[in-house]
Every structure is written in C-alpha cells, then in structure tokens.
Design a protein around this motif. Sequence first.
Motif, PDB file in Angstrom:
ATOM      1  N   PHE A  34     -39.958  91.960 -57.330  1.00 39.62           N
ATOM      2  CA  PHE A  34     -39.116  92.696 -56.392  1.00 39.62           C
ATOM      3  C   PHE A  34     -39.945  93.549 -55.426  1.00 39.62           C
ATOM      4  CE2 PHE A  34     -39.312  95.455 -60.149  1.00 39.62           C
ATOM      5  CZ  PHE A  34     -39.641  96.681 -59.593  1.00 39.62           C
ATOM      6  N   GLU A  35     -41.161  93.949 -55.821  1.00 39.84           N
ATOM      7  CA  GLU A  35     -42.034  94.690 -54.909  1.00 39.84           C
ATOM      8  C   GLU A  35     -42.504  93.790 -53.772  1.00 39.84           C
ATOM      9  OE1 GLU A  35     -45.148  96.400 -57.307  1.00 39.84           O
ATOM     10  OE2 GLU A  35     -43.875  98.071 -57.914  1.00 39.84           O
ATOM     11  N   ALA A  36     -42.794  92.533 -54.081  1.00 37.76           N
ATOM     12  CA  ALA A  36     -43.192  91.582 -53.044  1.00 37.76           C
ATOM     13  C   ALA A  36     -42.051  91.377 -52.052  1.00 37.76           C
ATOM     14  CB  ALA A  36     -43.611  90.257 -53.674  1.00 37.76           C
ATOM     15  N   LEU A  37     -40.838  91.237 -52.568  1.00 39.59           N
ATOM     16  CA  LEU A  37     -39.680  91.070 -51.699  1.00 39.59           C
ATOM     17  C   LEU A  37     -39.422  92.317 -50.868  1.00 39.59           C
ATOM     18  CD1 LEU A  37     -37.311  89.217 -54.173  1.00 39.59           C
ATOM     19  CD2 LEU A  37     -38.513  88.243 -52.203  1.00 39.59           C
ATOM     20  N   SER A  38     -39.579  93.491 -51.469  1.00 38.87           N
ATOM     21  CA  SER A  38     -39.400  94.749 -50.736  1.00 38.87           C
ATOM     22  C   SER A  38     -40.407  94.856 -49.606  1.00 38.87           C
ATOM     23  CB  SER A  38     -39.561  95.943 -51.666  1.00 38.87           C
ATOM     24  OG  SER A  38     -38.540  95.989 -52.609  1.00 38.87           O
ATOM     25  N   TYR A  39     -41.646  94.481 -49.887  1.00 38.54           N
ATOM     26  CA  TYR A  39     -42.716  94.562 -48.891  1.00 38.54           C
ATOM     27  C   TYR A  39     -42.398  93.695 -47.673  1.00 38.54           C
ATOM     28  CZ  TYR A  39     -47.383  94.285 -46.838  1.00 38.54           C
ATOM     29  OH  TYR A  39     -48.442  94.345 -45.977  1.00 38.54           O
ATOM     30  N   VAL A  40     -42.105  92.436 -47.920  1.00 36.48           N
ATOM     31  CA  VAL A  40     -41.869  91.529 -46.797  1.00 36.48           C
ATOM     32  C   VAL A  40     -40.573  91.884 -46.059  1.00 36.48           C
ATOM     33  CG1 VAL A  40     -40.703  89.638 -48.027  1.00 36.48           C
ATOM     34  CG2 VAL A  40     -42.133  89.132 -46.064  1.00 36.48           C
ATOM     35  N   ASN A  41     -39.556  92.317 -46.767  1.00 31.36           N
ATOM     36  CA  ASN A  41     -38.317  92.720 -46.089  1.00 31.36           C
ATOM     37  C   ASN A  41     -38.507  93.973 -45.247  1.00 31.36           C
ATOM     38  OD1 ASN A  41     -36.466  90.682 -46.832  1.00 31.36           O
ATOM     39  ND2 ASN A  41     -36.307  91.554 -48.872  1.00 31.36           N
ATOM     40  N   ALA A  42     -39.320  94.922 -45.727  1.00 28.55           N
ATOM     41  CA  ALA A  42     -39.540  96.175 -45.005  1.00 28.55           C
ATOM     42  C   ALA A  42     -40.444  96.003 -43.786  1.00 28.55           C
ATOM     43  CB  ALA A  42     -40.143  97.223 -45.940  1.00 28.55           C
ATOM     44  N   HIS A  43     -41.440  95.114 -43.882  1.00 30.36           N
ATOM     45  CA  HIS A  43     -42.458  95.046 -42.830  1.00 30.36           C
ATOM     46  C   HIS A  43     -42.418  93.779 -41.992  1.00 30.36           C
ATOM     47  CE1 HIS A  43     -44.017  98.668 -44.561  1.00 30.36           C
ATOM     48  NE2 HIS A  43     -44.038  98.086 -45.735  1.00 30.36           N
ATOM     49  N   ALA A  44     -41.627  92.818 -42.406  1.00 27.90           N
ATOM     50  CA  ALA A  44     -41.522  91.577 -41.636  1.00 27.90           C
ATOM     51  C   ALA A  44     -40.170  90.928 -41.901  1.00 27.90           C
ATOM     52  CB  ALA A  44     -42.658  90.635 -42.009  1.00 27.90           C
ATOM     53  N   GLY A  45     -39.132  91.732 -41.834  1.00 31.48           N
ATOM     54  CA  GLY A  45     -37.793  91.260 -42.166  1.00 31.48           C
ATOM     55  C   GLY A  45     -37.347  90.032 -41.393  1.00 31.48           C
ATOM     56  N   GLU A  46     -37.789  89.914 -40.144  1.00 32.97           N
ATOM     57  CA  GLU A  46     -37.370  88.784 -39.313  1.00 32.97           C
ATOM     58  C   GLU A  46     -37.965  87.447 -39.771  1.00 32.97           C
ATOM     59  OE1 GLU A  46     -41.047  90.578 -37.660  1.00 32.97           O
ATOM     60  OE2 GLU A  46     -39.121  91.404 -38.239  1.00 32.97           O
ATOM     61  N   VAL A  47     -39.028  87.498 -40.579  1.00 32.08           N
ATOM     62  CA  VAL A  47     -39.636  86.260 -41.096  1.00 32.08           C
ATOM     63  C   VAL A  47     -39.637  86.218 -42.625  1.00 32.08           C
ATOM     64  CG1 VAL A  47     -41.064  85.837 -39.056  1.00 32.08           C
ATOM     65  CG2 VAL A  47     -41.987  87.192 -40.950  1.00 32.08           C
ATOM     66  N   ALA A  48     -38.951  87.147 -43.258  1.00 32.64           N
ATOM     67  CA  ALA A  48     -38.941  87.214 -44.727  1.00 32.64           C
ATOM     68  C   ALA A  48     -38.472  85.916 -45.364  1.00 32.64           C
ATOM     69  CB  ALA A  48     -38.076  88.376 -45.197  1.00 32.64           C
ATOM     70  N   HIS A  49     -37.530  85.248 -44.730  1.00 37.55           N
ATOM     71  CA  HIS A  49     -37.012  83.991 -45.281  1.00 37.55           C
ATOM     72  C   HIS A  49     -38.057  82.875 -45.297  1.00 37.55           C
ATOM     73  CE1 HIS A  49     -36.530  83.483 -40.942  1.00 37.55           C
ATOM     74  NE2 HIS A  49     -36.502  82.173 -41.164  1.00 37.55           N
ATOM     75  N   LYS A  50     -39.163  83.070 -44.600  1.00 32.95           N
ATOM     76  CA  LYS A  50     -40.233  82.066 -44.543  1.00 32.95           C
ATOM     77  C   LYS A  50     -41.245  82.223 -45.667  1.00 32.95           C
ATOM     78  CE  LYS A  50     -39.817  81.456 -39.589  1.00 32.95           C
ATOM     79  NZ  LYS A  50     -40.494  81.456 -38.299  1.00 32.95           N
ATOM     80  N   PHE A  51     -41.025  83.200 -46.558  1.00 41.49           N
ATOM     81  CA  PHE A  51     -41.952  83.444 -47.662  1.00 41.49           C
ATOM     82  C   PHE A  51     -41.273  83.257 -49.001  1.00 41.49           C
ATOM     83  CE2 PHE A  51     -44.023  85.631 -44.214  1.00 41.49           C
ATOM     84  CZ  PHE A  51     -45.365  85.348 -44.431  1.00 41.49           C
ATOM     85  N   ALA A  52     -42.056  82.793 -49.960  1.00 41.46           N
ATOM     86  CA  ALA A  52     -41.596  82.655 -51.342  1.00 41.46           C
ATOM     87  C   ALA A  52     -42.499  83.509 -52.216  1.00 41.46           C
ATOM     88  CB  ALA A  52     -41.677  81.200 -51.783  1.00 41.46           C
ATOM     89  N   VAL A  53     -41.935  84.028 -53.290  1.00 36.66           N
ATOM     90  CA  VAL A  53     -42.710  84.808 -54.248  1.00 36.66           C
ATOM     91  C   VAL A  53     -43.198  83.863 -55.342  1.00 36.66           C
ATOM     92  CG1 VAL A  53     -42.666  86.713 -55.903  1.00 36.66           C
ATOM     93  CG2 VAL A  53     -41.363  86.877 -53.780  1.00 36.66           C
ATOM     94  N   GLU A  54     -44.488  83.939 -55.641  1.00 33.34           N
ATOM     95  CA  GLU A  54     -45.079  83.158 -56.730  1.00 33.34           C
ATOM     96  C   GLU A  54     -45.713  84.112 -57.725  1.00 33.34           C
ATOM     97  OE1 GLU A  54     -47.984  80.350 -55.387  1.00 33.34           O
ATOM     98  OE2 GLU A  54     -46.489  79.129 -54.366  1.00 33.34           O
TER      99      GLU A  54
END
Length: 91
Positions: A34-54
């Motif tokens: 959830f920290e990885a998701l928080s990071y990408v949503n907070a700092h790159a929300g417009e491209v967050a859907h382009k990332f997956a957490v592994e």
Amino acid sequence: MIYYLLRSRLDGNYLVAHLQPSDSGYLLLFREDFEALSYVNAHAGEVAHKFAVESIPNSQLSPLMKRWGFHGVGIVQDPLVPRVEFLAQPS
C-alpha cells in the motif's frame, strides 16, 4: 523481509530514482504494498494506472540489481513526503 517495487505495465521497467544523470539509478523499494500505491498515486496520479506493484524477497534483491545494473536502492521511508534513504550497492 519482503520489499515491494513499482514496475511499468508498458515496458517492464522498474521505478528508479536518478540522483545524477550519469548513474544507472536507485531502485525504489517500499516496505508495504500500500505504500507503493500511495507513492505513485500521490506523485504521479495521472500515470498510476500504468504501474503494477511487485513483491520481492530480500534474497532475490541482489540478483535483480546485478541483472538490471542498478547503482543502489532507495528505501522509501514516507511515501507521501517523500522521504527516501539511498544506499549504494558495494562495488
């Protein structure tokens, strides 16, 4: 210990931080998914859907770093600020 990484769904590259243009980058690691998701949503929300957490166990971290040629790791301490502790890989 298990770490979590962000990886591009488009080209398979990992999310890295470049402290200097000439370095190969520091692989960003998160302690919780959830920290990885928080990071990408907070700092790159417009491209967050382009990332997956592994997830990756600590035992597989060194081989991954060698294969991709990363300079070190950046352990994200606070995903919202962000606060990152950078550690260079020994030569």
